[in-house]
Scaffold this motif. Structure first.
Motif, short mmCIF file in Angstrom:
data_model
loop_
_atom_site.label_atom_id
_atom_site.label_comp_id
_atom_site.label_asym_id
_atom_site.label_seq_id
_atom_site.Cartn_x
_atom_site.Cartn_y
_atom_site.Cartn_z
N VAL A 168 12.03 2.60 1.77
CA VAL A 168 12.68 2.77 2.80
C VAL A 168 11.43 2.68 4.09
N SER A 169 10.72 3.69 3.82
CA SER A 169 9.82 3.83 4.89
C SER A 169 8.61 2.66 5.15
N LYS B 102 7.04 -1.85 8.01
CA LYS B 102 6.88 -3.37 7.90
C LYS B 102 7.44 -4.18 8.99
N ILE B 103 8.79 -3.66 9.38
CA ILE B 103 9.29 -4.18 10.45
C ILE B 103 8.47 -3.58 11.80
N LEU B 104 8.18 -2.62 11.96
CA LEU B 104 7.54 -1.99 13.06
C LEU B 104 6.17 -2.82 13.36
N GLY C 244 14.12 9.46 -5.89
CA GLY C 244 14.51 9.62 -4.67
C GLY C 244 13.30 9.38 -3.70
N GLY C 245 12.19 9.97 -4.04
CA GLY C 245 10.93 9.83 -3.42
C GLY C 245 10.33 8.45 -3.46
N TYR C 246 10.71 7.47 -4.50
CA TYR C 246 10.11 6.19 -4.47
C TYR C 246 11.22 5.35 -3.27
N VAL D 98 0.80 -1.35 -0.12
CA VAL D 98 -0.02 0.03 -0.11
C VAL D 98 1.00 1.34 -0.08
N ARG D 99 2.00 1.38 0.78
CA ARG D 99 3.10 2.54 0.77
C ARG D 99 3.73 2.37 -0.65
N LEU D 100 3.70 1.47 -1.13
CA LEU D 100 4.60 1.68 -2.72
C LEU D 100 3.36 2.09 -3.54
N GLU D 101 2.17 1.67 -3.44
CA GLU D 101 1.21 2.04 -4.36
C GLU D 101 1.03 3.63 -4.01
#
Length: 162
Positions: free
Chosen positions: A115-116, A121-123, A108-110, A94-97
């Motif tokens: 990264v975010s 995902k880890i959190l 850079g934004g992608y 969802v974040r990547l979409e």
């Protein structure tokens, strides 16, 4: 006296001009037409769907093969393990979409979205493990972890299917 140490030569240190070739756009298009199966993309949502399907298969197996008294606990534990496996993956996608739809964002934004997304995902994975461990002390950890690890292996399975 200052002696220089000999530099070890490895085969990978030396690159032949014949070992690689930069392809032009036309050559790349010809290669794509000649071997289209090497260039097909995988829809990432298929990975999440395969994780959900594998979770349901393992939970069903836990229901069928566990003792009558433990059926619900083992099945629930397997479902929780699958949830911990596929929910963070879905949130990452969802974040990547959302980043793909942002027209103003460049490479850079992608990258920042990737990264975010990994951080999210880890959190979420950590919070789900801790939350279920504290709130559901009767969970059986073996079916939970088996299902969780199986959902992680779906990435590898989809890569092999490609």
């Amino acid at each position: 006296m200052n002696k220089e140490l000999p530099i070890s030569k490895h085969p990978w240190d030396e690159i032949d001009d014949d070992s690689y070739k930069a392809l032009s756009k036309e050559e790349m298009e010809l290669l794509r037409k000649a071997k289209p199966h090497n260039f097909k993309l995988i829809n990432s949502w298929w990975i999440v769907l395969s994780q959900v399907a594998l979770t349901l298969i393992i939970a069903s197996a836990c229901f069928v093969f566990s003792k009558q008294a433990d059926k619900s606990v083992y099945t629930y534990s397997a479902l929780v393990g699958g949830l911990i496996g596929f929910l963070p993956s879905a949130l990452f996608l969802v974040r990547l979409e959302a980043a793909k739809k942002n027209v103003k964002s460049g490479p850079g934004g992608y990258l920042a979205a990737v990264v975010s997304g990994e951080f999210i995902k880890i959190l979420v994975t950590s919070l789900l493990f801790i939350g279920f461990a504290l709130k559901q002390p009767d969970l059986k950890w073996i079916p939970l972890l088996v299902t969780y690890l199986a959902t992680l292996k779906c990435y590898l399975l989809v890569w092999f299917w490609k």
